[in-house]
Enzyme design. Structure first.
Site, mmCIF file in Angstrom:
data_model
loop_
_atom_site.group_PDB
_atom_site.id
_atom_site.type_symbol
_atom_site.label_atom_id
_atom_site.label_comp_id
_atom_site.label_asym_id
_atom_site.label_seq_id
_atom_site.Cartn_x
_atom_site.Cartn_y
_atom_site.Cartn_z
ATOM 1 N N HIS A 151 11.806 -5.911 -3.127
ATOM 2 C CA HIS A 151 11.691 -5.507 -1.724
ATOM 3 C C HIS A 151 12.373 -6.578 -0.866
ATOM 4 C CE1 HIS A 151 8.979 -2.140 -2.562
ATOM 5 N NE2 HIS A 151 8.429 -2.924 -3.471
ATOM 6 N N ARG A 188 13.233 -5.980 2.348
ATOM 7 C CA ARG A 188 12.654 -5.769 3.685
ATOM 8 C C ARG A 188 13.645 -5.483 4.813
ATOM 9 N NH1 ARG A 188 8.125 -4.419 1.427
ATOM 10 N NH2 ARG A 188 6.640 -6.054 0.951
ATOM 11 N N ASN A 213 -0.445 -3.845 -5.481
ATOM 12 C CA ASN A 213 -0.402 -2.429 -5.838
ATOM 13 C C ASN A 213 0.608 -2.222 -6.960
ATOM 14 O OD1 ASN A 213 0.150 0.304 -6.031
ATOM 15 N ND2 ASN A 213 0.311 0.645 -3.841
ATOM 16 N N ASP A 245 8.843 -6.660 -8.646
ATOM 17 C CA ASP A 245 8.135 -6.076 -7.495
ATOM 18 C C ASP A 245 7.930 -7.137 -6.415
ATOM 19 O OD1 ASP A 245 6.924 -4.306 -5.801
ATOM 20 O OD2 ASP A 245 5.116 -3.988 -7.012
ATOM 21 N N HIS A 287 5.453 -10.784 2.398
ATOM 22 C CA HIS A 287 4.694 -10.424 3.592
ATOM 23 C C HIS A 287 4.531 -11.666 4.459
ATOM 24 C CE1 HIS A 287 3.560 -6.376 2.441
ATOM 25 N NE2 HIS A 287 3.200 -6.796 1.245
ATOM 26 N N GLY A 308 0.749 -6.870 -2.234
ATOM 27 C CA GLY A 308 2.036 -7.370 -2.729
ATOM 28 C C GLY A 308 2.124 -8.875 -2.830
#
Ligand SMILES: [Zn+2]
Length: 443
Positions: free
Chosen positions: A58, A60, A276, A303, A307, A322
């Site tokens: 990710h 973002r 998750n 993954d 954040h 996450g």
């Protein structure tokens, strides 16, 4: 620019040899004498791996730049030994059009630290109601081959069937985030005795397993490639093993954190451990490790989910799901899989480079460290041990679950098509990387 000689590394953990790199390619392998003007990288005591490829990152950007950008995320990738990452589609706007995936591709080219392969959304806005422009994304400059609503499950079986039928027409793959939404409303951690004790809503294993069971059957029916993201339970392993024995074309991934951590960390109510799918039980961790060792699980994918601090420094129930993972992935795999004797370094090359590249149809990774092939090389010092701190992170966010934990191994150098992005464990500055890449491109 003259070439590069990498001296004395144990290639894939065994044969010690030198590598000569010219114009982005490995041109010789063996005992080599450096020529005048060649840069020499001393790799005595290091293991040389092919550049790592992450199928599940990710980044973002666009929209989540407070957590990560394509630049900061690919710097974290280079620091972790990665030369290519697949950027998940749950950005803002969602990567569900040719325009957005091309934007992410260009941001990656400009950043220069790793190849960025955009993942396209399966459904418009990840809403699970209408197929996204799958064909347009596949035909775009980004040539998308991996499609995923990751973060959300494609839970409508008819939409899932249509998506599989569509990607099969151009050799694409659907990467499913297996989470039956009706079984996980408000879920906070693995469902079991501990969730009852802690008073947190449970996330049952069957919520993952039921979707995987359905989708392997759909993949068989349609004759399409299916990839299952982040397996977390022993039951999921059993279903994938059954499907592969039946000859169904599926692949599966496990994250580093699911190979190491268990639900016990929820006792701390420290939201760095909220993820998750959730951390599971000891027996799940052991099943995932043996499935990775015996090939039932094909790859490790990070993954990497950055954040901002405020999304994690709050109550468990309010916190985001996450963990970041690019910088630490190789260390966790060394710790859980190599040092336990379950796999060798040559297997690490497979599960973290060759196999994810094959699933994502990324060119240039099929023959690791072979003469005539792109010089995507990662040098790791397996004898190094360090206690993780935020100083070991290179992305924009610090939500790692490994703070104050000792892990083995350190990535010393990373080369992307012969361009060093990391040297002596430190990132090369962006201007130098950009200039070197222009030079290689000119040939
Ligand atoms: Zn996911």
């Amino acid at each position: 620019m003259t070439g590069l000689v990498i001296r004395g590394a144990a290639l894939l953990g065994s044969e010690r040899a030198d590598l000569r790199v010219r114009e982005g390619l490995i041109v010789a392998r063996g005992r080599l004498t450096p020529e005048v003007g060649e840069r020499v990288v001393d790799a005595e005591g290091l293991v040389a791996l092919p550049g790592l490829v992450d199928l599940h990152t990710h980044l973002r950007e666009p929209g989540g730049e407070a957590s990560e950008t394509v630049l900061t995320g690919t710097r974290a990738a280079a620091a972790g030994g990665f030369t290519a990452v697949h950027a998940m589609a749950n950005t803002s706007p969602v990567a569900d059009t040719a325009g957005v995936v091309e934007q992410v591709l260009r941001l990656g080219e400009r950043a220069g630290y790793a190849d960025v392969r955009p993942v396209g959304a399966v459904t418009v806005g990840l809403a699970g109601e209408q197929l996204a422009e799958i064909g347009a994304m596949a035909r775009s400059a980004a040539a998308v081959r991996v499609f995923s609503d990751d973060g959300h499950c494609v839970h409508d079986p008819l939409l899932m069937r249509r998506a599989l039928e569509y990607v099969a027409t151009f050799d694409g793959v659907v990467a499913q985030h297996a989470q039956e939404p009706r079984l996980t409303v408000g879920a906070q951690m693995n469902e079991g005795e501990l969730s009852g004790e802690l008073g947190l809503a449970g996330w049952p294993a069957v919520a993952e397993e039921a979707i995987i069971a359905r989708d392997v059957l759909l993949a068989e029916h349609v004759g399409a490639r299916l990839h299952i993201c982040h397996l977390s339970t022993a039951g999921s392993v059993d279903i994938v093993r059954w499907a592969k024995a039946r000859g169904i074309a599926i692949t599966a991934e496990v994250t580093p954190h699911h190979l190491l951590l268990t639900e016990e960390f929820a006792r701390s109510y420290d939201a760095r451990f909220k993820v998750n799918p959730p951390l599971r039980r000891d027996e799940d961790v052991l099943a995932l490790r043996s499935a990775l060792a015996d090939g039932t699980i094909d790859i490790v994918a990070t993954d990497h989910a950055p954040h901002p601090a405020e999304a994690k420094e709050c109550t468990w129930a309010e916190a985001a799901f996450g963990m970041v993972g690019l910088e630490s992935a190789l260390s966790v795999v060394q710790h859980t899989m190599v040092e336990t004797g379950l796999i060798e370094w040559s297997d690490v090359a497979r599960v973290l480079s060759t196999a994810p590249a094959a699933i994502g149809r990324v060119q240039g990774y099929d023959q690791p460290l072979a003469v005539g092939h792109p010089a995507n090389v990662t040098l790791v010092d397996p004898a190094h041990r360090r206690t993780w701190s935020v100083d070991d992170l290179r992305g924009r966010s610090t939500n790692t679950p490994y703070l104050a934990r000792e892990l083995p191994g350190r990535v010393i150098a990373t080369a992307l098509r012969g361009v060093l992005t990391l040297v002596d464990g430190a990132l090369v500055d962006p201007d130098t990387v950009a200039a070197a890449r222009r030079e290689v491109a000119r040939g």
